[in-house]
Every structure is written in structure tokens, then in C-alpha cells.
Design a protein around this motif. Structure first.
Motif, mmCIF file in Angstrom:
data_model
loop_
_atom_site.group_PDB
_atom_site.id
_atom_site.type_symbol
_atom_site.label_atom_id
_atom_site.label_comp_id
_atom_site.label_asym_id
_atom_site.label_seq_id
_atom_site.Cartn_x
_atom_site.Cartn_y
_atom_site.Cartn_z
ATOM 1 N N ASP A 1 1.555 -9.027 -9.308
ATOM 2 C CA ASP A 1 2.383 -10.359 -9.284
ATOM 3 C C ASP A 1 1.738 -11.531 -10.279
ATOM 4 O OD1 ASP A 1 4.565 -9.286 -7.837
ATOM 5 O OD2 ASP A 1 3.551 -9.597 -5.954
ATOM 6 N N GLY A 2 1.136 -11.011 -11.112
ATOM 7 C CA GLY A 2 0.433 -12.184 -11.936
ATOM 8 C C GLY A 2 -0.833 -12.309 -11.807
ATOM 9 N N GLU A 3 -1.427 -12.034 -10.698
ATOM 10 C CA GLU A 3 -2.750 -12.101 -10.358
ATOM 11 C C GLU A 3 -3.814 -10.869 -10.879
ATOM 12 O OE1 GLU A 3 -3.409 -13.210 -6.420
ATOM 13 O OE2 GLU A 3 -2.227 -15.123 -6.359
ATOM 14 N N GLU A 4 -4.789 -11.118 -11.343
ATOM 15 C CA GLU A 4 -5.768 -10.041 -11.754
ATOM 16 C C GLU A 4 -6.536 -9.780 -10.529
ATOM 17 O OE1 GLU A 4 -7.660 -10.919 -15.356
ATOM 18 O OE2 GLU A 4 -5.550 -11.418 -16.208
ATOM 19 N N HIS A 5 -6.860 -8.299 -10.605
ATOM 20 C CA HIS A 5 -7.879 -7.487 -9.903
ATOM 21 C C HIS A 5 -8.488 -6.366 -10.306
ATOM 22 C CE1 HIS A 5 -6.076 -9.623 -6.126
ATOM 23 N NE2 HIS A 5 -4.933 -9.666 -6.916
ATOM 24 N N THR A 6 -9.479 -5.832 -9.994
ATOM 25 C CA THR A 6 -9.952 -4.904 -10.322
ATOM 26 C C THR A 6 -9.958 -3.596 -9.160
ATOM 27 O OG1 THR A 6 -11.800 -5.859 -11.853
ATOM 28 C CG2 THR A 6 -12.216 -3.631 -11.150
ATOM 29 N N LEU A 7 -9.816 -2.517 -9.502
ATOM 30 C CA LEU A 7 -9.468 -1.438 -8.359
ATOM 31 C C LEU A 7 -10.574 -0.228 -9.062
ATOM 32 C CD1 LEU A 7 -8.156 0.121 -6.294
ATOM 33 C CD2 LEU A 7 -6.683 1.039 -8.035
ATOM 34 N N ARG A 8 -11.661 -0.108 -8.125
ATOM 35 C CA ARG A 8 -12.465 1.151 -8.192
ATOM 36 C C ARG A 8 -12.467 2.332 -7.180
ATOM 37 N NH1 ARG A 8 -14.935 -3.990 -8.664
ATOM 38 N NH2 ARG A 8 -16.112 -4.414 -10.618
ATOM 39 N N LEU A 9 -11.506 3.201 -7.718
ATOM 40 C CA LEU A 9 -11.217 4.393 -6.988
ATOM 41 C C LEU A 9 -12.373 5.365 -6.952
ATOM 42 C CD1 LEU A 9 -7.666 5.133 -7.727
ATOM 43 C CD2 LEU A 9 -8.354 4.270 -5.633
ATOM 44 N N ARG A 10 -12.907 5.896 -5.755
ATOM 45 C CA ARG A 10 -13.720 6.793 -5.662
ATOM 46 C C ARG A 10 -12.966 8.190 -6.221
ATOM 47 N NH1 ARG A 10 -17.435 5.812 -0.475
ATOM 48 N NH2 ARG A 10 -17.469 3.493 -0.498
ATOM 49 N N VAL A 11 -11.992 8.272 -6.092
ATOM 50 C CA VAL A 11 -10.982 9.537 -6.457
ATOM 51 C C VAL A 11 -11.089 9.710 -7.864
ATOM 52 C CG1 VAL A 11 -8.970 10.704 -5.887
ATOM 53 C CG2 VAL A 11 -9.758 9.050 -4.253
ATOM 54 N N LEU A 12 -11.390 10.844 -8.114
ATOM 55 C CA LEU A 12 -11.361 11.329 -9.636
ATOM 56 C C LEU A 12 -9.858 11.355 -10.309
ATOM 57 C CD1 LEU A 12 -13.963 14.241 -9.952
ATOM 58 C CD2 LEU A 12 -14.097 11.790 -10.402
ATOM 59 N N GLY A 13 -9.871 11.035 -11.360
ATOM 60 C CA GLY A 13 -8.290 11.077 -12.284
ATOM 61 C C GLY A 13 -7.527 10.204 -12.567
ATOM 62 N N ALA A 14 -7.131 9.614 -13.727
ATOM 63 C CA ALA A 14 -6.448 8.828 -14.225
ATOM 64 C C ALA A 14 -4.892 8.635 -13.232
ATOM 65 C CB ALA A 14 -5.969 8.733 -15.634
ATOM 66 N N HIS A 15 -4.402 9.925 -13.065
ATOM 67 C CA HIS A 15 -3.178 10.033 -12.347
ATOM 68 C C HIS A 15 -3.392 9.425 -11.082
ATOM 69 C CE1 HIS A 15 -5.645 13.554 -11.801
ATOM 70 N NE2 HIS A 15 -4.675 13.990 -10.911
ATOM 71 N N HIS A 16 -4.538 9.293 -10.469
ATOM 72 C CA HIS A 16 -4.497 8.741 -9.110
ATOM 73 C C HIS A 16 -4.277 7.264 -8.938
ATOM 74 C CE1 HIS A 16 -4.874 12.495 -7.065
ATOM 75 N NE2 HIS A 16 -5.986 12.901 -7.487
ATOM 76 N N VAL A 17 -4.644 6.796 -10.309
ATOM 77 C CA VAL A 17 -4.256 5.167 -10.326
ATOM 78 C C VAL A 17 -2.843 4.821 -9.962
ATOM 79 C CG1 VAL A 17 -4.560 3.203 -11.891
ATOM 80 C CG2 VAL A 17 -6.205 4.847 -11.627
ATOM 81 N N LYS A 18 -2.089 5.695 -10.436
ATOM 82 C CA LYS A 18 -0.594 5.482 -10.373
ATOM 83 C C LYS A 18 -0.319 5.903 -8.917
ATOM 84 C CE LYS A 18 1.801 4.986 -13.368
ATOM 85 N NZ LYS A 18 2.415 6.065 -14.287
ATOM 86 N N ASN A 19 -0.799 6.765 -8.208
ATOM 87 C CA ASN A 19 -0.367 6.996 -6.627
ATOM 88 C C ASN A 19 -0.966 5.540 -6.007
ATOM 89 O OD1 ASN A 19 0.389 9.550 -7.317
ATOM 90 N ND2 ASN A 19 -1.738 10.354 -7.068
ATOM 91 N N ALA A 20 -2.155 5.096 -6.549
ATOM 92 C CA ALA A 20 -2.638 3.936 -5.876
ATOM 93 C C ALA A 20 -1.988 2.727 -5.955
ATOM 94 C CB ALA A 20 -4.279 3.620 -6.379
ATOM 95 N N GLN A 21 -1.233 2.649 -7.200
ATOM 96 C CA GLN A 21 -0.502 1.582 -7.647
ATOM 97 C C GLN A 21 0.818 1.656 -6.514
ATOM 98 O OE1 GLN A 21 -0.492 2.403 -11.954
ATOM 99 N NE2 GLN A 21 0.447 0.399 -11.801
ATOM 100 N N ALA A 22 1.436 2.812 -6.333
ATOM 101 C CA ALA A 22 2.604 2.981 -5.447
ATOM 102 C C ALA A 22 2.125 2.640 -3.934
ATOM 103 C CB ALA A 22 2.926 4.500 -5.433
ATOM 104 N N ALA A 23 1.105 3.083 -3.714
ATOM 105 C CA ALA A 23 0.775 2.844 -2.111
ATOM 106 C C ALA A 23 0.534 1.226 -2.033
ATOM 107 C CB ALA A 23 -0.752 3.362 -1.816
ATOM 108 N N LEU A 24 -0.172 0.617 -3.018
ATOM 109 C CA LEU A 24 -0.483 -0.804 -2.905
ATOM 110 C C LEU A 24 1.038 -1.587 -2.895
ATOM 111 C CD1 LEU A 24 -2.026 -3.418 -3.244
ATOM 112 C CD2 LEU A 24 -2.427 -2.926 -5.646
ATOM 113 N N THR A 25 1.774 -1.217 -3.771
ATOM 114 C CA THR A 25 3.267 -1.861 -3.971
ATOM 115 C C THR A 25 3.745 -1.534 -2.690
ATOM 116 O OG1 THR A 25 3.468 -1.189 -6.292
ATOM 117 C CG2 THR A 25 5.300 -1.885 -5.143
ATOM 118 N N ALA A 26 4.023 -0.570 -1.953
ATOM 119 C CA ALA A 26 4.742 -0.286 -0.665
ATOM 120 C C ALA A 26 3.888 -1.179 0.439
ATOM 121 C CB ALA A 26 4.578 1.167 -0.408
ATOM 122 N N ALA A 27 2.569 -1.406 0.367
ATOM 123 C CA ALA A 27 1.852 -2.189 1.059
ATOM 124 C C ALA A 27 2.338 -3.518 1.134
ATOM 125 C CB ALA A 27 0.400 -1.989 1.096
#
Length: 470
Positions: free
Chosen positions: A278-304
Motif C-alpha cells: 500500500d505504497g510503503e516499502e519493506h524488505t522480506l527475508r524468507l528462509r524458505v527457498l525459491g522465488a515462487h514462495h515470495v508469491k505465496n508470502a505475498q498472498a498470505a500477507l495480503t490476506a492478513a
């Protein structure tokens, strides 16, 4: 489960109540509900589900030994436990789940989030669970409890103090998601992607899209659809949301996404990305491997965010996750020989993502090894999609491609045809044969991906390799 009398449960399920000695219609039951007698504890409710291999009615004595207070059955058994006889136990637990969730919702603050998509459901569910459990009592499925049995069993775990219920909704035919989502009327519905998973059952990808859209169509007016802006089939579901006066929140890499990811960097230690929330910048450091898991994290974050969690708290929870789920990009072995066991599920999209991750995390002086099995339920596109994976493996310059199982043979033939020679691609009928080969082939510096659908059984091969090189 919430406390209900035997009479109430019989009325909800439309069953015939047969009381055991010491019970009355007003006897209260509040234990867990399960179809596995091994999981039944004191006061539990055992669902005697007939199966293809065995019959749950045979395990009523074991459930009683575990402390079962009630058995929901399709035929009355000569066992000393109160029983409710119903025409179909699967439909009965669905009716029970609908009623229980509705009662908790009336008296409490329960919010329900449904998740569907061709890939990533379980990982996204686990990520969202880790976020929400910090905010209040959260119920979420174990493993991949997302079908006509597993989803209601999860729903039945809610209590009066539950604040969040996460429902993972899978399907292999049209109408199934509608029926499951209709049990809970989700406040938030997350659609991850539309791919070729279960394409054989749906009859093609456009039919798959309509099946996933059933979740959006189950959200009541005023609810929120969380949609993948990068998947045009998912993006089209915004029209269905608008028709129901459902809000839409987007995630993805496009500029219009409410939760947008850029600058994704994948390494052997995890995945780092830049997020704009929503216009604010953040850094996400996932321990889970794989670029595709960034999309999963985005979905979880958006739902939250849709249920009131702050971005900072949600991101902090995501960064604490070390493993999305067993057999999903699970890092095993040692620094000498690293095994990535990702063989719980596989679709063409997931297989491609895993292979690209292998290429991204393999450093200079290290060797890529791909151990690949069959992808299930692709229907008439089975040979074509396996062939594409063989082609990709060669084009990624993976120097050792180990194909296991006759159903994956088109992948092996494609790798050879593309130009893999000098034993770069090898084929084995069984996992045992592949294990014996790999034990003599793997060497220091190897980075090994094990990837297949669950039915291919390579997850157990991955476990054996992980233990051998730990």
C-alpha cells in the motif's frame, strides 16, 4: 469441537441416534472429530468412513479403546458406544461443520479465510497460519486437509474462542470448491493461480479457472477477494467479485498490486525481496527457498492485512518460518551434498519453479542434479507437459538428470532428444534403483533437487538421500 448434545448432533446430521449404556439424548460431547481411530482421544467422535481399501466400521473398537464417546456410522455396529446412523458420513460431517462454524460465528469474533489455487495452497496456508496465530487462536488444516473429508474435519476444530479459521480448498472436479466454501461463507478468499494441476479432472485450464472462481463466488457481499494480479485468469475473477459487491485486494509484481514484490534474490540461504505494501516499502527475508514462495508470502500477507494485521507484524512472522512444509523445498543432507526434497506435489508450474530454483542456488564449483518423477492428473496433456520439463532441464544446463518411474519416461526421452548425451540423463524404473545409482554418483558440492507428485513416491527417496548425506 464445541460442546453439543447427542440429540443436537443427530438432528444436525439427520441421523438416527442409538444410545449406549449411560448416555442420554442430553449427554454432551465436545471431543475432536476424526476418521482415523488412531487420532481419537477421550470424548472424541469417530467417523466410520468406508474407503477403497478398508472400512472405518472395522476400527470402531480401536476408537472406543482411545476414548470415543460417539461414532457416526453408515450402519449400526455391535460395539458398546453411542452411534448416529446416517446415509453418508462424509455429508454428515459437512453438515456438522456448517452448523458448528455458524454457531461460533454468531457468538464470537471468528473470521474465515479460504485459500485455493493450482499450486501453493499448503505453503500459503502455513504462512498465513504463522501470521495469524500471533494475533489470536487460529485453526488451520494439518498437511493438505483440503478435500470433502479433510476440510470439514478442520472446520470442526473451531471453539468459542477461535478468532481465525483457515480453510485450504482443493478440488479435482467442478463444484467441489463451491460446496466446501459454502459450508463457511469465507470473509476472505485467496486465489493463488490457475495452472494445469488436476487438468485431467477439470477438462482443461479454462474449466480449472471456473472451478477456482467458485471460491470468489462464495464470499458474501462486503468480504474480500485476494487475487494474483500476475495471473490473467485469476485477475479476471475480479468481475465475479464486483458482481457480488466483494472487495478485491491484489498481490503480485505488477504496479497495481496492493502488495507488490520486486528485486527478488534467491540464494542457498533463502529468498530476499523488496515489498511495496500500500505504497510503503519493506524488505522480506524468507528462509524458505525459491522465488515462487515470495508469491505465496505475498498472498498470505495480503490476506492478513484484510483481517486487520499490520504489515510489520505479518512480515516479522513470515521471516520466522524455516520450513514451509515437510517435503516442500525441504533442505536436507549437509553442506557437502545438499538435498532439496520437494516431492510432495508437482504440477508443470511447480516443477519449472523448482528447477529454476535449483539453478539459482547452485554456486560456482557446485553441480546441479535433478531427480525427477511423474506429475499426476494431467489428462491428455501428460506426455506434452512431461516433455516440456525434460526440455527445460536441459536448457538450464543441469548436468545430471535422473528420471524415475515409467510414468515420467516422456521427460527422459525429451531430455535425450533435446541434446542430453553421455549419460547426462539416466532413467530408472524404481526409486531403489535410482538410490543405488545416486549413492555412487553424488559427490562433494552437489546440489540435488528431488521433485515429483506425491503418487510417484520420490519424497521417500529424498528422505533416504538426506539421511545418507547428513
Amino acid at each position: 469441537m464445541i460442546a453439543l448434545t447427542l440429540a443436537e448432533i443427530a438432528a444436525i446430521t439427520g441421523g438416527e441416534l442409538h444410545l449406549a449404556a449411560g448416555d442420554t439424548q442430553e449427554t454432551v460431547v465436545s471431543g475432536d472429530v476424526d476418521t482415523d481411530s488412531r487420532n481419537i482421544g477421550p470424548g472424541g467422535i469417530f467417523v466410520a468412513k468406508p474407503g477403497d481399501v478398508t472400512d472405518g466400521h472395522l476400527f470402531i473398537p480401536a476408537a472406543i479403546a482411545g476414548g470415543a464417546a460417539l461414532a457416526i456410522v453408515e450402519r449400526r455396529a455391535d460395539d458398546p458406544v453411542t452411534q448416529i446412523v446416517v446415509p453418508d458420513v462424509v455429508l454428515a460431517i459437512a453438515d456438522l461443520a456448517r452448523d458448528v462454524v455458524a454457531r461460533v460465528r454468531t457468538g464470537g469474533r471468528l473470521r474465515v479465510i479460504g485459500i485455493t489455487g493450482s499450486n501453493g495452497k499448503t505453503t500459503t496456508k502455513n504462512m498465513l497460519r504463522e501470521i495469524l496465530r500471533e494475533e489470536g487462536e487460529t485453526v488451520a488444516p494439518v498437511a493438505s486437509y483440503n478435500n470433502a473429508v479433510g476440510a470439514p474435519l478442520t472446520m470442526l476444530k473451531v471453539t468459542e474462542s477461535t478468532e481465525f479459521l483457515i480453510c485450504e480448498l482443493g478440488a479435482d472436479a467442478p463444484g467441489q470448491i463451491a460446496r466446501l466454501a459454502g459450508l463457511v461463507d469465507p470473509d476472505v478468499g485467496v486465489v493463488l493461480m490457475v495452472g494445469l494441476s488436476h487438468a485431467g479432472g477439470f477438462g482443461g485450464i479454462e474449466h480449472t479457472k471456473l472451478a477456482k472462481q467458485e471460491l470468489v463466488e462464495a464470499i458474501p457481499p462486503g468480504g474480500t477477494a485476494v487475487l494474483n494480479a500476475d495471473d490473467h485468469r485469476v485477475a479476471d475473477m475480479a468481475n465475479a467479485a464486483a458482481q457480488r459487491s466483494v472487495n478485491v485486494r491484489w498481490f503480485g509484481e505488477t504496479g497495481s498490486a496492493h502488495v507488490r514484490a520486486t528485486d527478488i534474490d534467491v540464494s542457498a540461504s533463502g529468498t530476499v525481496s523488496h515489498l511495496v505494501v500500500d505504497g510503503e516499502e519493506h524488505t522480506l527475508r524468507l528462509r524458505v527457498l525459491g522465488a515462487h514462495h515470495v508469491k505465496n508470502a505475498q498472498a498470505a500477507l495480503t490476506a492478513a492485512l484484510a483481517v486487520g494485521v499490520s504489515p510489520e507484524r505479518a512480515i516479522a512472522a513470515l521471516e520466522r518460518i524455516e520450513l514451509a512444509e515437510r517435503w516442500r523445498m525441504q533442505v536436507m543432507g549437509s553442506e557437502r551434498v545438499r538435498i532439496i526434497n520437494d516431492a510432495y506435489n508437482a504440477s508443470p508450474d511447480a516443477m519449472q519453479a523448482a528447477l529454476r530454483t535449483l539453478a539459482q542456488i547452485t554456486g560456482e564449483g557446485e553441480r546441479m542434479v535433478a531427480v525427477l518423477g511423474a506429475m499426476s492428473e494431467l489428462g491428455e496433456r501428460d506426455v506434452e507437459e512431461h516433455a516440456k520439463i525434460g526440455l527445460l532441464a536441459v536448457r538450464l544446463r543441469i548436468p545430471r538428470i535422473v528420471v524415475v518411474g515409467k510414468d515420467a519416461r516422456p521427460l527422459y526421452l525429451s531430455a535425450i532428444a533435446e541434446g542430453s548425451w553421455n549419460d547426462e540423463a539416466v532413467f530408472f524404473e524404481t526409486a531403489d534403483e535410482a538410490y543405488d545409482y545416486l549413492m555412487g554418483e553424488l559427490r562433494d558440492g552437489d546440489r540435488v533437487l528431488v521433485k515429483s507428485s506425491n503418487a510417484a513416491g520420490l519424497r521417500l527417496l529424498g528422505d533416504r538421500l538426506g539421511e545418507s548425506f547428513s
